[in-house]
Scaffold this active site. Structure first.
Site, PDB file in Angstrom:
ATOM      1  N   LYS A   1       3.295   2.103   2.213  1.00 53.90           N
ATOM      2  CA  LYS A   1       3.610   2.617   3.542  1.00 53.90           C
ATOM      3  C   LYS A   1       4.596   1.685   4.232  1.00 53.90           C
ATOM      4  CE  LYS A   1      -0.818   4.932   4.082  1.00 53.90           C
ATOM      5  NZ  LYS A   1      -1.951   5.194   4.942  1.00 53.90           N
TER       6      LYS A   1
ATOM      7  N   LYS B   1       0.827  -1.207   0.000  1.00 49.89           N
ATOM      8  CA  LYS B   1       0.000   0.000   0.000  1.00 49.89           C
ATOM      9  C   LYS B   1       0.865   1.264   0.000  1.00 49.89           C
ATOM     10  CE  LYS B   1      -3.387  -0.231   3.089  1.00 49.89           C
ATOM     11  NZ  LYS B   1      -4.119  -0.579   4.320  1.00 49.89           N
TER      12      LYS B   1
END
Length: 160
Positions: free
Chosen positions: A46, A44
């Site tokens: 992150k 994602k």
């Protein structure tokens, strides 16, 4: 028995996480929480400050949580069906989006209700992470280096 399910990264566990779990548990008999694995967090775009193994143990320790399981993918419908959940709990920042309108239709066909909870105002893991970076100069790499240095120092003190 009503089984509820919710998911999250649960990095830098805070009052917003606690509010979500407490409110969710109030609407079901058994609350199962999916904790996002590090690989999916990275997918994602992150990076969690706290490793997955620690995050899932923190969630498991919460008195509102009956079971915590790894979340390996984003398919919440598949997870609900696999776990026998009849309610999915999510934050209200998703409410009304095209993506979630479609999810609502898919979940409704399977007899699974989606309950949206308001986010706790003024708190988020992202804001905490950014504040720590500014105040303490923290980065994921810095925290990993500090943890390794601590382990080495601990090993040296045990060997010496």
């Amino acid at each position: 028995m009503v089984i509820g399910y919710t998911t999250g990264v649960y990095d830098l566990f805070h009052i917003g996480h606690l509010n979500l779990l407490k409110n969710a548990k109030g609407l079901c008999d058994k609350l199962i929480v999916g904790v996002t694995v590090d690989e999916l967090v990275a997918y994602k775009g992150k990076h969690a400050m706290i490793p997955f193994e620690d995050r899932i143990e923190i969630v498991r320790a919460c008195k509102y949580v009956d079971a915590a399981v790894p979340q390996y993918d984003m398919d919440k419908l598949k997870a609900c069906k696999r776990l026998g959940a009849s309610i999915l709990f999510v934050g209200d920042d998703w409410y009304g989006t095209d993506k979630w309108k479609k999810y609502e239709e898919d979940f409704e066909r399977e007899g699974i209700k989606i309950v949206y909870f308001p986010y706790t105002k003024g708190i988020s893991s992202t804001r905490i992470t950014n504040a720590l970076k500014q105040v303490r100069g923290w980065t994921s790499e810095a925290s990993e280096a500090a943890a390794k240095a601590h382990l080495i120092a601990e090993e040296n003190s045990n060997n010496g």
